[in-house]
Scaffold this motif. Sequence first.
Motif, PDB file in Angstrom:
ATOM      1  N   SER A 151       0.837  -1.208   0.000  1.00 62.47           N
ATOM      2  CA  SER A 151       0.000   0.000   0.000  1.00 62.47           C
ATOM      3  C   SER A 151       0.864   1.247   0.000  1.00 62.47           C
ATOM      4  O   SER A 151       2.086   1.199   0.206  1.00 62.47           O
ATOM      5  CB  SER A 151      -0.925   0.013   1.220  1.00 62.47           C
ATOM      6  N   ASP A 152       0.215   2.382  -0.221  1.00 61.09           N
ATOM      7  CA  ASP A 152       0.892   3.681  -0.170  1.00 61.09           C
ATOM      8  C   ASP A 152       0.575   4.344   1.163  1.00 61.09           C
ATOM      9  O   ASP A 152      -0.532   4.195   1.701  1.00 61.09           O
ATOM     10  CB  ASP A 152       0.423   4.561  -1.334  1.00 61.09           C
ATOM     11  N   GLU A 153       1.520   5.064   1.718  1.00 57.63           N
ATOM     12  CA  GLU A 153       1.316   5.681   3.028  1.00 57.63           C
ATOM     13  C   GLU A 153       0.148   6.649   3.020  1.00 57.63           C
ATOM     14  O   GLU A 153      -0.532   6.839   4.038  1.00 57.63           O
ATOM     15  CB  GLU A 153       2.596   6.393   3.473  1.00 57.63           C
ATOM     16  N   SER A 154      -0.126   7.247   1.878  1.00 59.68           N
ATOM     17  CA  SER A 154      -1.230   8.209   1.786  1.00 59.68           C
ATOM     18  C   SER A 154      -2.581   7.540   2.016  1.00 59.68           C
ATOM     19  O   SER A 154      -3.571   8.217   2.336  1.00 59.68           O
ATOM     20  CB  SER A 154      -1.223   8.890   0.415  1.00 59.68           C
ATOM     21  N   ASN A 155      -2.645   6.225   1.864  1.00 61.45           N
ATOM     22  CA  ASN A 155      -3.908   5.514   2.092  1.00 61.45           C
ATOM     23  C   ASN A 155      -4.327   5.528   3.557  1.00 61.45           C
ATOM     24  O   ASN A 155      -5.483   5.219   3.876  1.00 61.45           O
ATOM     25  CB  ASN A 155      -3.790   4.058   1.636  1.00 61.45           C
ATOM     26  N   GLY A 212      -3.235   2.629  11.142  1.00 60.50           N
ATOM     27  CA  GLY A 212      -2.732   2.202   9.847  1.00 60.50           C
ATOM     28  C   GLY A 212      -1.372   2.805   9.537  1.00 60.50           C
ATOM     29  O   GLY A 212      -0.484   2.135   8.988  1.00 60.50           O
ATOM     30  N   GLN A 213      -1.185   4.081   9.880  1.00 58.20           N
ATOM     31  CA  GLN A 213       0.109   4.738   9.654  1.00 58.20           C
ATOM     32  C   GLN A 213       1.213   4.064  10.479  1.00 58.20           C
ATOM     33  O   GLN A 213       2.320   3.842   9.988  1.00 58.20           O
ATOM     34  CB  GLN A 213       0.006   6.216  10.036  1.00 58.20           C
ATOM     35  N   THR A 214       0.870   3.741  11.726  1.00 63.46           N
ATOM     36  CA  THR A 214       1.849   3.086  12.605  1.00 63.46           C
ATOM     37  C   THR A 214       2.261   1.728  12.046  1.00 63.46           C
ATOM     38  O   THR A 214       3.447   1.381  11.997  1.00 63.46           O
ATOM     39  CB  THR A 214       1.264   2.911  14.016  1.00 63.46           C
ATOM     40  N   LEU A 215       1.272   0.934  11.611  1.00 66.85           N
ATOM     41  CA  LEU A 215       1.570  -0.386  11.056  1.00 66.85           C
ATOM     42  C   LEU A 215       2.322  -0.286   9.737  1.00 66.85           C
ATOM     43  O   LEU A 215       3.215  -1.093   9.452  1.00 66.85           O
ATOM     44  CB  LEU A 215       0.270  -1.173  10.859  1.00 66.85           C
ATOM     45  N   PHE A 216       1.987   0.727   8.931  1.00 64.34           N
ATOM     46  CA  PHE A 216       2.693   0.939   7.655  1.00 64.34           C
ATOM     47  C   PHE A 216       4.184   1.181   7.910  1.00 64.34           C
ATOM     48  O   PHE A 216       5.049   0.570   7.271  1.00 64.34           O
ATOM     49  CB  PHE A 216       2.076   2.134   6.921  1.00 64.34           C
ATOM     50  N   LYS A 217       4.483   2.049   8.860  1.00 64.73           N
ATOM     51  CA  LYS A 217       5.878   2.364   9.174  1.00 64.73           C
ATOM     52  C   LYS A 217       6.577   1.159   9.814  1.00 64.73           C
ATOM     53  O   LYS A 217       7.758   0.895   9.557  1.00 64.73           O
ATOM     54  CB  LYS A 217       5.940   3.567  10.114  1.00 64.73           C
ATOM     55  N   TYR A 218       5.834   0.416  10.639  1.00 64.20           N
ATOM     56  CA  TYR A 218       6.414  -0.749  11.320  1.00 64.20           C
ATOM     57  C   TYR A 218       6.878  -1.805  10.313  1.00 64.20           C
ATOM     58  O   TYR A 218       8.022  -2.285  10.376  1.00 64.20           O
ATOM     59  CB  TYR A 218       5.379  -1.335  12.278  1.00 64.20           C
TER      60      TYR A 218
END
Length: 307
Positions: free
Chosen positions: A146-150, A157-163
Amino acid sequence: MYENRLLGIGLISFLMLFSIISTSYAELWELVIEVNVEKGAIYSGDSVIVTGKVVDQAYKPIRGAEVFIKAGSYTTKAFTDPEGVFKGEIKDFERIPGTYIVNVIGSWYGMTGLSSTEFQVKGDISPVSELQEKLSTDEAIKYLSSDESNFEKNPIGQTLFKYYHKLLEELILEQKIAQKPSEDKIFMEHQRLIAENLRNQAIDEFKPGAGTYDGIQYNDYINNLNPKIKELVINQLNFTKNNFAEAQKIRDDILANGGTYEDARQAYLDRISIPKETLEEFNKEKIDQELEESLENNTTDENSENQ
């Protein structure tokens, strides 16, 4: 008032009895599943064989029940035979060492049953394999693709994306470190190249011959042998010479096909190593052969004299 209380108690008792009857009825029709993993411990990449039996509460086998088998993200399906027995195989179970649970769900005409068991994946856990395991989950794949902008309006969701992206960076770094040759290996390879160059220089400078297997020294040695053992010694020397020639060919073939110097060297040493039993057997065969030839010659000589 008293009658109302009696009525209330009676109603509650009736509901409790109905609940007990309903529960008993549900348990009566629930499927019972026995499950077992053929090998309690496997290595990563092996197949997991799951067997078992599906019966009702009266232990009557259930024929044709659909059995859904799940271990982690791996799934397979099987059906029971007339005896209620099933067997399913999860192929190529590639997971890091640890304990894993197999869940088995059986269904038959609206009735269901659930059972589970455990098995082990043997081996050592490395940092790379741990990271690969974490990044192979459905959740990890979702955030990595996915893209972070999502997730602008989704803090979790942002935390899990970065993790997960941080784990991916760690995995790439670990793989680079694992693929990098150690200082000891680099040093040994460097020393091997130096030794090989010195050997080639010495060969070019001194131009050695074929050793003791031919030439003047070889001929002198053979000519001065006791005639009784001369033939045996020649056979032994030829046997050894052929062994060395085959060993050199094996070594050169391994190097030519991309094998390592260490593998080629070990194969060479294995080939030229002649066990004592092999040499004794060779000597015995040659002695027996010479005796047979001697007897044949004597017999021929006797026949000639008689004629």
